[in-house]
Design an enzyme around this catalytic site. Sequence first.
Site, PDB file in Angstrom:
ATOM      1  N   GLY A   1       0.880  -1.172   0.000  1.00 46.11           N
ATOM      2  CA  GLY A   1       0.000   0.000   0.000  1.00 46.11           C
ATOM      3  C   GLY A   1       0.908   1.209   0.000  1.00 46.11           C
ATOM      4  N   GLU A   2       0.627   2.142   0.862  1.00 50.15           N
ATOM      5  CA  GLU A   2       1.478   3.326   1.001  1.00 50.15           C
ATOM      6  C   GLU A   2       1.983   3.335   2.437  1.00 50.15           C
ATOM      7  OE1 GLU A   2       2.170   4.990  -1.784  1.00 50.15           O
ATOM      8  OE2 GLU A   2       3.658   5.985  -0.530  1.00 50.15           O
ATOM      9  N   SER A   3       3.296   3.138   2.593  1.00 54.72           N
ATOM     10  CA  SER A   3       3.824   2.936   3.947  1.00 54.72           C
ATOM     11  C   SER A   3       3.608   4.145   4.863  1.00 54.72           C
ATOM     12  CB  SER A   3       5.303   2.561   3.893  1.00 54.72           C
ATOM     13  OG  SER A   3       6.040   3.568   3.240  1.00 54.72           O
TER      14      SER A   3
ATOM     15  N   CYS B   1       6.156  -5.377   0.465  1.00 52.27           N
ATOM     16  CA  CYS B   1       6.266  -4.047  -0.153  1.00 52.27           C
ATOM     17  C   CYS B   1       6.187  -2.937   0.909  1.00 52.27           C
ATOM     18  CB  CYS B   1       5.241  -3.906  -1.264  1.00 52.27           C
ATOM     19  SG  CYS B   1       5.764  -2.700  -2.493  1.00 52.27           S
TER      20      CYS B   1
ATOM     21  N   ARG C   1      12.791   3.443  -0.528  1.00 49.47           N
ATOM     22  CA  ARG C   1      11.451   3.390  -1.131  1.00 49.47           C
ATOM     23  C   ARG C   1      11.539   3.675  -2.634  1.00 49.47           C
ATOM     24  NH1 ARG C   1       7.701   7.411   1.877  1.00 49.47           N
ATOM     25  NH2 ARG C   1       6.134   6.337   0.639  1.00 49.47           N
TER      26      ARG C   1
ATOM     27  N   ILE D   1       5.549  -3.258  -7.568  1.00 49.03           N
ATOM     28  CA  ILE D   1       4.787  -2.019  -7.812  1.00 49.03           C
ATOM     29  C   ILE D   1       5.383  -0.914  -6.944  1.00 49.03           C
ATOM     30  CG2 ILE D   1       2.507  -0.938  -7.759  1.00 49.03           C
ATOM     31  CD1 ILE D   1       1.343  -3.858  -7.734  1.00 49.03           C
ATOM     32  N   ARG D   2       6.067   0.015  -7.580  1.00 51.27           N
ATOM     33  CA  ARG D   2       6.746   1.101  -6.842  1.00 51.27           C
ATOM     34  C   ARG D   2       7.435   0.533  -5.586  1.00 51.27           C
ATOM     35  NH1 ARG D   2       3.502   5.242  -4.988  1.00 51.27           N
ATOM     36  NH2 ARG D   2       5.259   6.628  -5.196  1.00 51.27           N
TER      37      ARG D   2
ATOM     38  N   HIS E   1       4.710  -8.447  -4.463  1.00 54.08           N
ATOM     39  CA  HIS E   1       3.325  -8.679  -4.024  1.00 54.08           C
ATOM     40  C   HIS E   1       2.880 -10.118  -4.298  1.00 54.08           C
ATOM     41  CE1 HIS E   1       1.865  -4.527  -3.203  1.00 54.08           C
ATOM     42  NE2 HIS E   1       2.921  -4.233  -3.925  1.00 54.08           N
TER      43      HIS E   1
ATOM     44  N   GLU F   1       0.531 -11.751  -3.155  1.00 49.54           N
ATOM     45  CA  GLU F   1      -0.919 -11.954  -3.038  1.00 49.54           C
ATOM     46  C   GLU F   1      -1.634 -11.716  -4.366  1.00 49.54           C
ATOM     47  OE1 GLU F   1       0.806  -9.482  -2.168  1.00 49.54           O
ATOM     48  OE2 GLU F   1      -0.271  -7.614  -2.534  1.00 49.54           O
TER      49      GLU F   1
END
Length: 193
Positions: free
Chosen positions: A52-54, A84, A111, A139-140, A175, A177
């Site tokens: 997600g966004e840490s 991630c 990051r 992803i990023r 990821h 999942e």
Amino acid sequence: MSRDQGPRVGVLALQGDFREHGVTLKAIGAQPIFVRTPVELDLVEALIIPGGESTTIGKLATRFGLIDPLIERIEAGMPTWGTCAGMILLAKEVVGPEQPLLRCLDIVVERNAFGRQNDSFETDLDIEGLDEPFRAVFIRAPWVVKVGDGVEVLATVDGHPVMVEDRHLMATSFHPELTGDSRLHQRLVDLVE
Ligand code: GLN
């Protein structure tokens, strides 16, 4: 809570792709529990911190009073896997501006480390201990710039660690999942006594 439905594996469900982890956990006979409060954290035997966004996950964990309870459980030996953004949250240090971290895993991460050209990509990754390559979606994603004593590097991309383990702790830049391959979820479940 009963264990009839398999080991109770928490998924930190503040932001990011926690639902997909739930689907994969069910597929291997574990019981996913979405964790948003310290009381829910008490119910679980292992934990996944999703992508997600840490910064957002860290801020919400602070607001929900979860930072100290998480650190306590993780340091007491609860099997925990960060994917991630989750890898970033577990790290001892992140390159750049300060953000809330759990600092339980002795790694330094950078990051969005693959840069704009490689923002998101997939690759067949060789992971130590797995017979067949793992289709890994980045992803990023972060990578690991430094590992402490006792931290084992299990996979790299262009020489940069993207999967590490230290006793009951696992962290992946990618990821697992999103691809339906449950081998790493199984690896976490196997750490539950
Ligand atoms: N770029 C995100 C961060 O720095 C992580 C991306 C992800 O979890 N897919 O927090």
